[in-house]
Design an enzyme around this catalytic site. Structure first.
Site: not given
Lengths: 188, 188
Positions: B95-99, B102, B127, B152, B156
């Site tokens: 995935d792109e980001v572990d925020d 969830t 993050k 945030w 791109p």
């Protein structure tokens, strides 16, 4: 030596945005974006930024890994579980390039068995060359980001050294390179 | 006003290449790359350039389009038809980001029902913030391209104007912007 085109990521993003403006200006309405992976993953995801439609994917490989080479692509991932977004729906099929049209023609032929209401096609690049297939009459909308000449394209996502790639692209993006060197520098 | 990070495509490509070097240096072997769409499509396709494994995708939406907002992601596309590449196999989930974690936690929980041999995780960005879930013990390999602060990120591929985005990224990529303007300039 071999001629290569090298486009920057930003240039391809703009090419896709240009193609999207044609979709919006047309009478083509669609329900779902269907990426043909691996090549269509990145163009389809960028396209989705400009159109608020769900994005799903199939994945085709040139050959089955365990079988002899063939002209027929192998379905690594197909539409099981997402048939409800295909059958009776208008599908925008997305790929990076219309080269000999083998992959696109295969995908469209197989998708028609799912009885979509309509299939439209979006390709980031169309190579100006003879095609091995024609689109069936049911495909009434084909959108092209950019027509390009029939030479090998090195895409940024295939670059092992992206800094060098973007530098080449910034210098005009047309290169005469040693074949073996280019093969080592890019995945394809 | 709101703080935004804007990374160039080339920078993210390098971040992924950096993460891949960790995978290669580890003892983690895997059979398949599983992208979590839409965010993971582009990172997974770039990652595939560096590892010769098949790439397939699932697609999760934050909400079901026809139902009230919920904390539980909606499975737009799941693993029907590709279970044979999950069950008994070692999967690299991308995935792109572990925020807040969830989406990743949901995907892992649901994938465990398919009885994979192992699940590893690759995120382009992590993050640095409290997470709403911990990875289950069966997840022994988590690869991070880059740790980033909890602000945030404008990616791109979400930019409506990629030229402006790349210009912002080239100037350092940390911006204080008007919230409404930023919302109009990016898909998310």
């Amino acid at each position: 030596m071999s001629t290569r085109l090298r486009f920057s990521y930003a240039d391809l993003h703009q090419t896709i945005a240009h193609g999207v403006r044609q979709i919006i200006a047309s009478d083509f309405q669609f329900d779902v974006i269907l990426a043909i992976g691996g090549g269509g993953f990145i163009p389809a995801r960028i396209l989705r930024t400009y159109v608020e439609k769900p994005l799903i994917a199939i994945s085709l490989a040139r050959y089955h890994p365990d079988e002899p080479p063939s002209d027929i692509p192998f379905k690594l991932q197909w539409v099981e579980g997402v048939n409800n977004m295909i059958t009776g729906k208008r599908v925008l099929l997305v790929d990076e390039v219309d080269d000999e049209r083998t992959t696109l023609a295969f995908a469209i032929g197989e998708l028609l068995a799912e009885n979509p209401a309509e299939i439209g096609v979006f390709v980031m690049h169309n190579k100006l060359k003879p095609k091995k297939a024609v689109f069936p009459q049911t495909v009434k909308h084909v959108f092209v980001g950019k027509d390009i000449e029939d030479v090998w394209v090195d895409y940024p996502w295939d670059a092992r050294d992206i800094v060098q790639h973007e530098r080449d692209a910034a210098k005009g993006g047309v290169l005469e390179v040693d074949e073996a060197e280019a093969k080592a520098a890019y995945r394809n």
